[in-house]
Design an enzyme around this catalytic site. Sequence first.
Site, PDB file in Angstrom:
ATOM      1  N   CYS A 189      -2.361   1.559  -9.051  1.00  0.00           N
ATOM      2  CA  CYS A 189      -2.624   0.157  -8.904  1.00  0.00           C
ATOM      3  C   CYS A 189      -4.208   0.146  -9.375  1.00  0.00           C
ATOM      4  O   CYS A 189      -4.284  -0.598 -10.522  1.00  0.00           O
ATOM      5  CB  CYS A 189      -2.222  -0.348  -7.553  1.00  0.00           C
ATOM      6  N   LYS A 207       1.015  -1.194  -0.060  1.00  0.00           N
ATOM      7  CA  LYS A 207      -0.067   0.040   0.037  1.00  0.00           C
ATOM      8  C   LYS A 207       0.926   1.268  -0.050  1.00  0.00           C
ATOM      9  O   LYS A 207       1.568   1.233   0.754  1.00  0.00           O
ATOM     10  CB  LYS A 207      -0.987   0.085   1.357  1.00  0.00           C
ATOM     11  N   ASN A 238      -6.589  -6.535  -6.085  1.00  0.00           N
ATOM     12  CA  ASN A 238      -6.781  -5.129  -6.125  1.00  0.00           C
ATOM     13  C   ASN A 238      -8.000  -4.775  -7.004  1.00  0.00           C
ATOM     14  O   ASN A 238      -8.750  -3.917  -6.350  1.00  0.00           O
ATOM     15  CB  ASN A 238      -5.563  -4.661  -7.173  1.00  0.00           C
ATOM     16  N   PHE A 294     -11.843  -0.674   3.339  1.00  0.00           N
ATOM     17  CA  PHE A 294     -12.181  -0.247   2.044  1.00  0.00           C
ATOM     18  C   PHE A 294     -13.576  -0.296   1.806  1.00  0.00           C
ATOM     19  O   PHE A 294     -14.059  -0.180   0.762  1.00  0.00           O
ATOM     20  CB  PHE A 294     -11.515  -1.455   1.016  1.00  0.00           C
ATOM     21  N   GLY A 313      -7.838   6.503  -6.885  1.00  0.00           N
ATOM     22  CA  GLY A 313      -6.804   6.547  -7.929  1.00  0.00           C
ATOM     23  C   GLY A 313      -5.532   5.879  -7.752  1.00  0.00           C
ATOM     24  O   GLY A 313      -5.340   4.861  -7.075  1.00  0.00           O
ATOM     25  N   TYR A 368     -14.744   3.054   2.918  1.00  0.00           N
ATOM     26  CA  TYR A 368     -14.943   4.364   3.071  1.00  0.00           C
ATOM     27  C   TYR A 368     -15.547   5.007   1.779  1.00  0.00           C
ATOM     28  O   TYR A 368     -14.800   4.949   0.659  1.00  0.00           O
ATOM     29  CB  TYR A 368     -13.806   5.010   3.722  1.00  0.00           C
TER      30      TYR A 368
END
Length: 452
Positions: A266, A157, A214, A255, A263, A257
Site C-alpha cells: 500500500c 492493515k 495512506n 505510526f 514496505g 515508530y
Amino acid sequence: MKVTVFGIGYVGLVQAAVLAEVGHQVLCVDVNAQRVENLKQGIIPIYEPGLTPLVEKHFASGYLNFTTDAAAGVQHGDVQFIAVGTPPDEDGSADLQYVLAVATTIANHMETAKVIIDKSTVPVGTADRVKAKIAEVLKVRNVELEFDVVSNPEFLKEGAAVSDCMRPDRIIVGTYDERPQDLMRELYEPFNRNHDKLIFMDVRSAELTKYAANCMLATKISFMNEMANLAEMLGADIEAVRKGIGSDPRIGYHFIYPGCGYGGSCFPKDVQALIRSSEQLGYTPTILQAVEAVNDKQKYKLPSLVQQHFGDELAGKTIALWGLSFKPNTDDMREASSRVLMETLWQAGAKVQAYDPEAMEETQRIYGVRDDLTLVGTKEAALKGAAALVICTEWQQFRAPDFDLIKAQLQHPVIFDGRNLFEPRRLEARGFTYYAIGRGETVAKAASKQVL
C-alpha cells in the site's frame, strides 16, 4: 444480499469472507483457475490471522463460493465489487487495465440493475472511467439498464485485516447521487450497529480519501525516520523523543515508530501513484516526494551499518537475519526492507542465514535457490556460525530472546536492530555491540568500531 466480488487477492478475499460471516451470499470470481480450485480445497493464497477459518467455514456453509465463470458472477450479485489489483506502471502510476476489464465484463453480462463498487485502490477519476466504460458497452449492446458506480475504498492493515473489516473505524462511500445510499447502508448494516460509521461523499473525494490516508501515515513514518537520523548525530535517543511527542494528543503514538523503512503493497504504491497523478496535473507534490525519498534512503540504513562495522571484511561472512516480511503477522514481502538488506549483502559477497515465522515460502518464491541464502526453521538456527544478527521485522517472538544463546552462537556479539526492540544499555552491559535506529551514538559507534 447477493454479492459478487471480482478479484480474490488480499482485499477481495478478506472482504468476501467477512461479508459471508454476517450472512450475505457471496460469490468470488477470479481468472486464476488454480487459485479458485485451491480456495475450494481450503488452501489460502495469503497469510492473514483469522482468514483461513472464515473461508473454510463459509465455503462449507454455502455462504461463500468461488468460480472462474464471470457471467455467473455478474448474474449472481445485485452488488458487484471490483477488487482486482492496480499494480504500479513503469512510471509509478496505477495500472487500471484490470479494473476496466472487470467493468467491461460486468457490462457485457448484466441483465438487471447493478451497483458496481470500486474496492480497489484507484486514482481519482477512476469511477468516472468505470461509469463511462459500462455505459459504452451497454450502448453497443443496445440495452438500457440502471447501474450505479460507487467508490468504497478499503482501510485494512495487513496482519489485522479481518478485525479491521469486522470492526471498521469508518466506512467511506462515494456516490454520484443518493440513489445507491440505502443499498450501501443495508450492505454494511451489520458493521454499523454501535454507531454510524458510514461517511457519504462524492466519488472523487472518496477516491482521494484513500490516498490521503495512506500518504499521511507514510509521511509520519518518514518524518520519524528523519528525526531518528538526526537524533543519532546529536546524541539523542529517538525512543525518548517518540514518547515525548506522542503524548501530545494532536500527534499521538500511532505510526511514529522509527525503523528501517516502510514496505508492503500500500504505502509505497499509493505514495508513488499520488505523486504521478499530481505531476500529470502540473503540480509538484513536494512533501510526498520527500516522503518517498526518505523511505528509499532509510532502507539502506541497516546495510550501511553492517558494512561500516565490518569494513572490507564483510565478504565471505554469514549474517543472521530475523524477519523477512515487511511487517509482522503477514507473509507479504512486497517492498520489504529485508530485500534491500539481503541484496546489498549479497553484492558485498556476504551470505544470509534467515528465519521468518511466515515469509519463508515467499522468500523462496522470489529468490529461488541460492548459495548465499539459507532459510532455516527457527530463529536460533539462523544464529549458528553467523558473524552478526540483523533484525528487520518486529515479530513478537523476537522481542524477548535468549541473549546468552545469541552471544554463544554468533562469531561476534553484534546486533543490528532495525526495529528498536531492545534497550541499548542492557545489551551493552551484556557485552553486545548494539546498533539501533536513532538511539544516541549509533553513528559514532559505526565510525569508530570494527569487529573483524
